[in-house]
Write an enzyme that holds these catalytic residues in place. Structure first.
Site, PDB file in Angstrom:
ATOM      1  N   CYS A 168      -0.005 -49.424 -51.478  1.00  0.00           N
ATOM      2  CA  CYS A 168       1.096 -50.130 -51.724  1.00  0.00           C
ATOM      3  C   CYS A 168       0.807 -51.702 -51.155  1.00  0.00           C
ATOM      4  O   CYS A 168       0.741 -51.858 -50.051  1.00  0.00           O
ATOM      5  CB  CYS A 168       2.315 -49.562 -50.999  1.00  0.00           C
ATOM      6  SG  CYS A 168       3.948 -50.803 -51.386  1.00  0.00           S
ATOM      7  N   GLU A 220       1.317 -51.349 -58.777  1.00  0.00           N
ATOM      8  CA  GLU A 220       0.074 -50.883 -58.785  1.00  0.00           C
ATOM      9  C   GLU A 220      -0.665 -51.249 -60.033  1.00  0.00           C
ATOM     10  O   GLU A 220      -0.463 -51.524 -61.003  1.00  0.00           O
ATOM     11  CB  GLU A 220       0.093 -49.413 -58.548  1.00  0.00           C
ATOM     12  CG  GLU A 220      -1.120 -48.668 -58.200  1.00  0.00           C
ATOM     13  CD  GLU A 220      -1.234 -49.242 -56.821  1.00  0.00           C
ATOM     14  OE1 GLU A 220      -2.407 -50.010 -56.923  1.00  0.00           O
ATOM     15  OE2 GLU A 220      -0.927 -48.729 -55.776  1.00  0.00           O
TER      16      GLU A 220
END
Length: 235
Positions: free
Chosen positions: A2, A115
């Site tokens: 992340c 992402e």
């Protein structure tokens, strides 16, 4: 992994759920972070944790933390390795994170995270979220200061686990996202954390159903709700 995520007004509602239990925040309290749709490591993020002093009952706190953990023994603010994420498989044994697993666990609220899927030299951004709720990332925190004359700085990291299902087609790691029934357990300052607790958090995170969709390329300094808009209709 992340490396970018978003906070907005829906996250504020989740934060209220955490802190309303104790009512510790003063009436005119101003948070030391800001809502953003493009939060990057070393920026300040909303961080919920519990702490106890001198045998008193734990108090739930909400503060802004530097997103990249600095262990108290670090000599400099810039480390040789990234610490905005911590691998759940090794956090309880790594010198950088293990003391935080024991007694300094946190939750970092988020709207969702970005992402990138890499195919050859092409990287395509996706936004990952729970369409019905804000997310509660399992995190760790640490207090750090450069010298005894400096103020203490709160720092934090987000735990990650092996990605599964559709998420694994984008990236091999994903944040440990806690369901509602695990949040108080994770924050409980009376519990001495260990790898077993981390593993329990990972197991329950599989109960949080996330979806994802492609978004437009994201400039480093870009910000705004348009960053999480799908490039094509979801339905």
């Amino acid at each position: 992994m992340c490396g970018r995520f978003a906070m907005d007004e829906t996250v504020d509602e989740l934060i209220t759920e955490f802190v309303i239990v104790t009512g510790e925040q003063p009436e005119n309290w101003t948070p030391d972070w800001r809502n953003s749709f493009n939060i990057k490591p070393t920026q300040h993020v909303a961080t919920v944790f519990e702490s106890a002093r001198d045998g008193a009952a734990p108090v739930r706190r909400l503060e802004g933390a530097r997103w990249s953990l600095l262990p108290s023994w670090a000599r400099e603010e810039k480390l040789k390795y990234p610490t905005f994420n911590a691998r759940s498989e090794t956090a309880a044994s790594k010198p950088t994170f293990k003391s935080s697993v024991v007694s300094k666990r946190a939750i970092i609220p988020a709207r969702g995270y970005f992402e990138w899927k890499t195919v050859g030299k092409t990287k395509t951004p996706f936004f990952v979220r729970d369409p019905d709720h804000s997310l509660a990332f399992a995190g760790l925190y640490s207090w750090w200061r450069a010298s005894p004359d400096d103020d203490w700085m709160l720092t934090a990291t987000i735990l990650t686990r092996q990605a599964e299902g559709p998420l694994a087609e984008i990236h091999d790691r994903t944040p440990v996202t806690l369901p509602a029934h695990m949040r108080d357990v994770w924050l409980d300052a009376t519990v001495s954390g260990d790898q077993q607790l981390v593993d329990a958090a990972v197991d329950t995170s599989r109960q949080v159903e996330l979806d994802l969709y492609e978004v437009a390329p994201i400039g480093r300094d870009a910000d705004g709700p348009e960053l999480i808009e799908p490039v094509k209709p979801l339905f």
